[in-house]
Design a protein around this motif. Structure first.
Motif, PDB file in Angstrom:
ATOM      1  N   THR A  67    -110.121 -44.375  42.799  1.00  0.00           N
ATOM      2  CA  THR A  67    -108.879 -45.125  42.933  1.00  0.00           C
ATOM      3  C   THR A  67    -107.701 -44.226  42.530  1.00  0.00           C
ATOM      4  O   THR A  67    -107.829 -43.376  41.641  1.00  0.00           O
ATOM      5  CB  THR A  67    -108.957 -46.442  42.110  1.00  0.00           C
ATOM      6  OG1 THR A  67    -107.751 -47.150  42.308  1.00  0.00           O
ATOM      7  CG2 THR A  67    -109.193 -46.207  40.643  1.00  0.00           C
ATOM      8  N   GLU A  68    -106.589 -44.352  43.248  1.00  0.00           N
ATOM      9  CA  GLU A  68    -105.370 -43.555  42.992  1.00  0.00           C
ATOM     10  C   GLU A  68    -105.543 -42.058  43.261  1.00  0.00           C
ATOM     11  O   GLU A  68    -104.825 -41.234  42.702  1.00  0.00           O
ATOM     12  CB  GLU A  68    -104.905 -43.737  41.531  1.00  0.00           C
ATOM     13  CG  GLU A  68    -104.330 -45.098  41.231  1.00  0.00           C
ATOM     14  CD  GLU A  68    -102.895 -45.250  41.726  1.00  0.00           C
ATOM     15  OE1 GLU A  68    -102.019 -44.570  41.202  1.00  0.00           O
ATOM     16  OE2 GLU A  68    -102.682 -46.039  42.667  1.00  0.00           O
ATOM     17  N   SER A  69    -106.509 -41.700  44.104  1.00  0.00           N
ATOM     18  CA  SER A  69    -106.728 -40.275  44.357  1.00  0.00           C
ATOM     19  C   SER A  69    -105.952 -39.772  45.569  1.00  0.00           C
ATOM     20  O   SER A  69    -105.806 -38.562  45.756  1.00  0.00           O
ATOM     21  CB  SER A  69    -108.226 -39.998  44.552  1.00  0.00           C
ATOM     22  OG  SER A  69    -108.699 -40.743  45.655  1.00  0.00           O
ATOM     23  N   GLY A  70    -105.474 -40.701  46.420  1.00  0.00           N
ATOM     24  CA  GLY A  70    -104.669 -40.277  47.562  1.00  0.00           C
ATOM     25  C   GLY A  70    -105.242 -40.644  48.926  1.00  0.00           C
ATOM     26  O   GLY A  70    -104.739 -40.184  49.946  1.00  0.00           O
ATOM     27  N   LYS A  71    -106.253 -41.511  48.949  1.00  0.00           N
ATOM     28  CA  LYS A  71    -106.875 -41.892  50.238  1.00  0.00           C
ATOM     29  C   LYS A  71    -105.888 -42.605  51.157  1.00  0.00           C
ATOM     30  O   LYS A  71    -105.809 -42.314  52.338  1.00  0.00           O
ATOM     31  CB  LYS A  71    -108.071 -42.848  50.009  1.00  0.00           C
ATOM     32  CG  LYS A  71    -109.150 -42.300  49.145  1.00  0.00           C
ATOM     33  CD  LYS A  71    -110.275 -43.304  48.998  1.00  0.00           C
ATOM     34  CE  LYS A  71    -109.892 -44.587  48.296  1.00  0.00           C
ATOM     35  NZ  LYS A  71    -109.492 -44.446  46.899  1.00  0.00           N
ATOM     36  N   SER A  72    -105.122 -43.546  50.582  1.00  0.00           N
ATOM     37  CA  SER A  72    -104.225 -44.334  51.437  1.00  0.00           C
ATOM     38  C   SER A  72    -103.127 -43.450  52.016  1.00  0.00           C
ATOM     39  O   SER A  72    -102.758 -43.609  53.187  1.00  0.00           O
ATOM     40  CB  SER A  72    -103.589 -45.473  50.647  1.00  0.00           C
ATOM     41  OG  SER A  72    -104.587 -46.277  50.097  1.00  0.00           O
ATOM     42  N   VAL A  73    -102.623 -42.521  51.206  1.00  0.00           N
ATOM     43  CA  VAL A  73    -101.563 -41.639  51.707  1.00  0.00           C
ATOM     44  C   VAL A  73    -102.110 -40.773  52.849  1.00  0.00           C
ATOM     45  O   VAL A  73    -101.460 -40.578  53.877  1.00  0.00           O
ATOM     46  CB  VAL A  73    -100.982 -40.773  50.560  1.00  0.00           C
ATOM     47  CG1 VAL A  73    -100.048 -39.699  51.099  1.00  0.00           C
ATOM     48  CG2 VAL A  73    -100.251 -41.659  49.554  1.00  0.00           C
ATOM     49  N   LYS A  95    -108.613 -55.324  51.861  1.00  0.00           N
ATOM     50  CA  LYS A  95    -107.986 -55.326  50.531  1.00  0.00           C
ATOM     51  C   LYS A  95    -106.673 -56.099  50.662  1.00  0.00           C
ATOM     52  O   LYS A  95    -105.602 -55.571  50.434  1.00  0.00           O
ATOM     53  CB  LYS A  95    -107.690 -53.893  50.095  1.00  0.00           C
ATOM     54  CG  LYS A  95    -108.682 -53.378  49.081  1.00  0.00           C
ATOM     55  CD  LYS A  95    -108.453 -51.984  48.572  1.00  0.00           C
ATOM     56  CE  LYS A  95    -107.216 -51.259  48.899  1.00  0.00           C
ATOM     57  NZ  LYS A  95    -107.167 -49.869  48.559  1.00  0.00           N
ATOM     58  N   ALA A 285    -102.266 -33.592  51.960  1.00  0.00           N
ATOM     59  CA  ALA A 285    -101.410 -34.219  52.971  1.00  0.00           C
ATOM     60  C   ALA A 285     -99.995 -34.324  52.423  1.00  0.00           C
ATOM     61  O   ALA A 285     -99.801 -34.372  51.211  1.00  0.00           O
ATOM     62  CB  ALA A 285    -101.948 -35.605  53.297  1.00  0.00           C
TER      63      ALA A 285
END
Ligand SMILES: Nc1ncnc2c1ncn2[C@@H]1O[C@H](COP(=O)(O)OP(=O)(O)OP(=O)(O)O)[C@@H](O)[C@H]1O
Length: 335
Positions: A67-73, A95, A285
């Motif tokens: 979590t909070e590692s940057g997957k969504s970005v 989600k 990214a």
């Protein structure tokens, strides 16, 4: 020793710093619209070269990270890169839809719960079968004409009959696998079966999977190994443990596993990207905000292709301010 940091210093320009070597590079990300179809410039590698997500070379991808590692970005950058292309975007975001629903104007279909996700995936499987029929029909025509190439996938079809490619983005795949009852367990199995079919046969039909999650393990049921072997493009952001890194790279490269577990907590957005060749690279990214991605999707809203099968899943969105019908009528001009 981990030796690269990068940060975006202004829109589209990323500064890469190699610690220990005192090397500093400033790199302009290429324009989002690339000339090669289905090839998205999505990140920079630590050597300053551009990292592409090339769907025709590596059709299906798996992106993991704590979590909070940057997957969504990362996923947002993909959507922003795909938005100007001739492609249908399909999203499954259980989600509560927080990540993909703001981008809805550029999406042909969205599902925010496992029941709708199952229906949507089964419609995509039916669409894939129809595309196969189209390829076979085209083959029957070509076979009678000596010297004419025989189509093996949608890209071999004449442009005027070629179906639009589809990228299916699944955010937090584990949400699809949650079950409390026997019926929900059956639903989970049907969802995974549909994903396996799309992963095995989707490439020729131009259907590409982009699956994202914190973990990708036994919670997805018996077909998980089969599904993972088809998702040959792997990206791992910071992971919590070696088990998670193994889910991304255990079957591909032990070095990539090691590199993934070494991503420091404060390096959000840094990831290891690899594929079934065993090759891998550190990437980062650009830090695209949700606002920037929404603006890009809104700008390209008119590129949503006409795909009747997906119409029932088309997200309902309010018209953009410029397209709104005025509330007051303008007075007629009289002579
Ligand atoms: N490429 C990047 N460059 C700089 N910062 C980043 C980058 N990617 C992510 N971050 C930072 O990390 C934070 C978490 O990113 P993101 O929301 O993508 O994580 P996540 O893995 O999707 O988390 P979750 O699983 O909790 O949703 C962001 O708010 C952002 O500040």
């Amino acid at each position: 020793m981990y030796g690269v940091t990068s940060r975006e210093i202004r829109s589209g320009v990323v500064e890469i710093r190699m610690t220990g070597y005192d090397v500093l590079k400033r790199v302009q990300m290429p324009a989002q619209l690339d000339t090669a179809p289905m090839r998205v410039p999505v990140a920079l590698r630590e050597d300053g070269s551009v990292h592409y997500r090339d769907y025709r070379a590596v059709p299906h991808g798996l992106t993991l990270g704590a979590t909070e590692s940057g997957k969504s970005v990362y996923q947002r950058n993909l959507v922003a890169g795909l938005a100007p292309m001739d492609v249908a975007l399909v999203g499954i975001d259980c989600k509560q839809g927080v990540e993909l629903f703001p981008l809805a104007r550029r999406f042909s279909a969205l599902a925010d719960n496992p029941d709708t996700a199952l229906e949507l995936l089964e419609v995509l499987v039916a669409h894939m079968e129809e595309v196969y029929q189209l390829i076979r029909a085209q083959q029957r025509i070509s076979i009678t004409t000596p010297d004419e190439e025989i189509a093996a996938d949608i890209w071999d079809l004449p442009a005027d009959v070629r179906p639009v490619p589809v990228v299916v983005l699944v955010d937090e795949v584990a949400e699809l696998a949650l079950f409390a009852t026997k019926d929900e367990e059956k639903r989970r199995d049907r969802i995974v079966t549909a994903l396996v079919r799309l992963a095995q046969l989707g490439r020729a039909a131009g259907i590409y999977l982009e699956i994202c999650g914190q973990r990708f393990g036994a919670e997805l049921g018996k077909s998980i190994t089969m599904l993972r072997s088809q998702l040959s493009g792997r990206t791992a952001h910071r992971v919590n443990d070696e088990t998670s890194a193994n889910m991304a790279f255990g079957d591909i490269s032990p070095d990539a596993v090691l590199a993934a577990v070494q991503i420091p907590t404060d390096m959000r957005g840094v990831a290891i990207a690899g594929d079934s060749s065993g090759g891998w690279a550190r990437i980062r990214a650009p830090h695209t905000s949700l606002r920037q991605a929404v603006n890009i999707c809104n700008k390209h809203a008119d590129r949503v292709p006409d795909l009747p099968a997906l119409e029932p899943f088309r997200p309902a969105v309010a018209p953009l301010p410029s397209a709104r019908v005025p509330l007051t009528k303008t007075a007629p001009v009289t002579a």
